[in-house]
Design a protein around this motif. Structure first.
Motif, PDB file in Angstrom:
ATOM      1  N   LYS B  69     -16.698  -0.973  32.771  1.00 29.46           N
ATOM      2  CA  LYS B  69     -16.798  -2.384  33.545  1.00 29.46           C
ATOM      3  C   LYS B  69     -17.886  -3.429  33.065  1.00 29.46           C
ATOM      4  O   LYS B  69     -17.819  -4.495  33.401  1.00 29.46           O
ATOM      5  N   LEU B  70     -18.956  -3.624  33.070  1.00 33.82           N
ATOM      6  CA  LEU B  70     -20.214  -3.798  33.192  1.00 33.82           C
ATOM      7  C   LEU B  70     -19.570  -4.862  31.455  1.00 33.82           C
ATOM      8  O   LEU B  70     -20.496  -5.212  31.564  1.00 33.82           O
ATOM      9  N   ILE B  71     -19.598  -3.843  30.689  1.00 32.56           N
ATOM     10  CA  ILE B  71     -19.204  -4.258  28.832  1.00 32.56           C
ATOM     11  C   ILE B  71     -17.691  -4.271  28.382  1.00 32.56           C
ATOM     12  O   ILE B  71     -18.252  -3.645  27.717  1.00 32.56           O
ATOM     13  N   PRO B  72     -17.055  -5.379  29.080  1.00 37.18           N
ATOM     14  CA  PRO B  72     -15.597  -5.519  28.763  1.00 37.18           C
ATOM     15  C   PRO B  72     -15.320  -4.656  26.959  1.00 37.18           C
ATOM     16  O   PRO B  72     -15.952  -6.237  27.114  1.00 37.18           O
ATOM     17  N   LYS B  73     -14.264  -4.772  26.754  1.00 34.51           N
ATOM     18  CA  LYS B  73     -13.788  -4.876  25.041  1.00 34.51           C
ATOM     19  C   LYS B  73     -13.101  -6.846  25.040  1.00 34.51           C
ATOM     20  O   LYS B  73     -12.356  -6.835  25.783  1.00 34.51           O
ATOM     21  N   GLY B  74     -13.248  -6.674  24.066  1.00 39.20           N
ATOM     22  CA  GLY B  74     -12.691  -8.032  24.014  1.00 39.20           C
ATOM     23  C   GLY B  74     -13.248  -9.025  24.790  1.00 39.20           C
ATOM     24  O   GLY B  74     -11.771 -10.232  25.294  1.00 39.20           O
ATOM     25  N   ALA B  75     -14.056  -9.101  25.447  1.00 40.75           N
ATOM     26  CA  ALA B  75     -13.777 -10.462  26.012  1.00 40.75           C
ATOM     27  C   ALA B  75     -14.695 -11.492  25.636  1.00 40.75           C
ATOM     28  O   ALA B  75     -14.757 -12.014  26.029  1.00 40.75           O
ATOM     29  N   GLY B  76     -13.538 -11.859  24.658  1.00 37.61           N
ATOM     30  CA  GLY B  76     -14.576 -13.395  23.884  1.00 37.61           C
ATOM     31  C   GLY B  76     -15.228 -12.916  22.351  1.00 37.61           C
ATOM     32  O   GLY B  76     -16.188 -14.430  22.952  1.00 37.61           O
ATOM     33  N   TYR B  77     -15.954 -12.047  22.649  1.00 40.05           N
ATOM     34  CA  TYR B  77     -17.624 -11.671  22.230  1.00 40.05           C
ATOM     35  C   TYR B  77     -16.790 -12.464  20.208  1.00 40.05           C
ATOM     36  O   TYR B  77     -15.894 -12.738  19.899  1.00 40.05           O
TER      37      TYR B  77
END
Lengths: 137, 137, 137
Positions: B69-77
């Motif tokens: 939730k805090l550091i989602p996977k694949g969030a446009g990094y």
């Protein structure tokens, strides 16, 4: 058994400047002549943090971005009424002020893509200090 | 005063596998013959972390969930353009790479429901290493 | 080289009580008679954490607030079915159980506005313990 102590001092360029401490730490381990033990380091000051990360420009940008997202600047903090860096303190306290690294065969036991870093969380360029000790034999 | 060094190696099963290190650490303390001092440990690699937690399946699931939730996977990094594990690095750097535990009367000073754990944050099963030192007398 | 060990015990007043450990740690360093080395400390128990922060009431309130925001209480956690403190565990594991502080010239190397603190994350007042070691010469 001996202990070797040092204060590292350096200049940061401003908010979320991330400083690679690998060469400084390696030199301290080498100067200590300790082959087996630990390097323990802590930030002096409450708006900086120590951790390890892959020192690659894209992941460093992602790290800055996630800190801005999780703990935004100026989000109505009480401390901002007396200073402008509440978010800096919060980020620093959650990441943490200290790390320790194993030394075996005279070398810091870290991964190839793992660098010890100082994370400058304050809102302006500053002269920063990290206290380092190497303990071992 | 002596120092006892060890590298622990183990296999992880994939993303947010959480490994209880209590028995490995206890054995190292016992083998070191050190009754008073500290155990200091750090992850070798930048996509794993060390902390303590109650090793209970429900709270471990909650820990996985809050990280998603805090550091989602694949969030446009940005780092995901060259690899697929930016979120792994960010989670590892925030939790932290190292812990230290007091040893008194030959025993690690931890709570009954407090276990030292390796948190595997990478996206695939991997062989992982933790460097451990016991320092004391 | 010597090692000096101690268990600090104190009472907390409930959720996110933040205890300044500066004077306790300073006394331990002084009692140890160690002038150069490290102080290493860890929480005994899985619902407390150690970090450093500016011990100023507004920033402490901001710290409580950001923890409530990032890891809310009672957000459908599995562990809450057997206990009511899942969020306490999650906050503790992310902040971390241990810190280490450099001692040079007999003094902890910390900033003027940087205090070592115990963060009580459990949901009720409790008697808490922190294990401390000073190692050095």
């Amino acid at each position: 058994m001996t202990v070797f102590s040092k204060i590292i001092q350096f200049q940061t360029e401003g908010e979320i400047d991330i400083i690679d401490l690998t060469s400084e730490f390696s030199k301290i381990v080498s100067d200590s002549d300790i082959k087996k033990g630990i390097l323990s380091a802590n930030v002096i000051g409450s708006t900086g943090a120590l951790t390890t990360i892959e020192y690659e420009s894209r992941v460093l940008d992602d790290f800055r971005e996630i800190l801005h997202k999780l703990i935004p600047k100026g989000a109505g903090y009480k401390h901002d009424k007396i200073d402008s860096n509440a978010h800096s303190h919060l980020r620093a306290s959650i990441i943490g002020p200290s790390i320790s690294i194993s030394i075996q065969n005279g070398i810091m036991q870290l991964g190839t893509w793992q660098q010890p870093v100082f994370v400058c969380l304050d809102v302006r360029p500053r002269s920063r200090k990290v206290a380092v000790n190497v303990i071992g034999e």
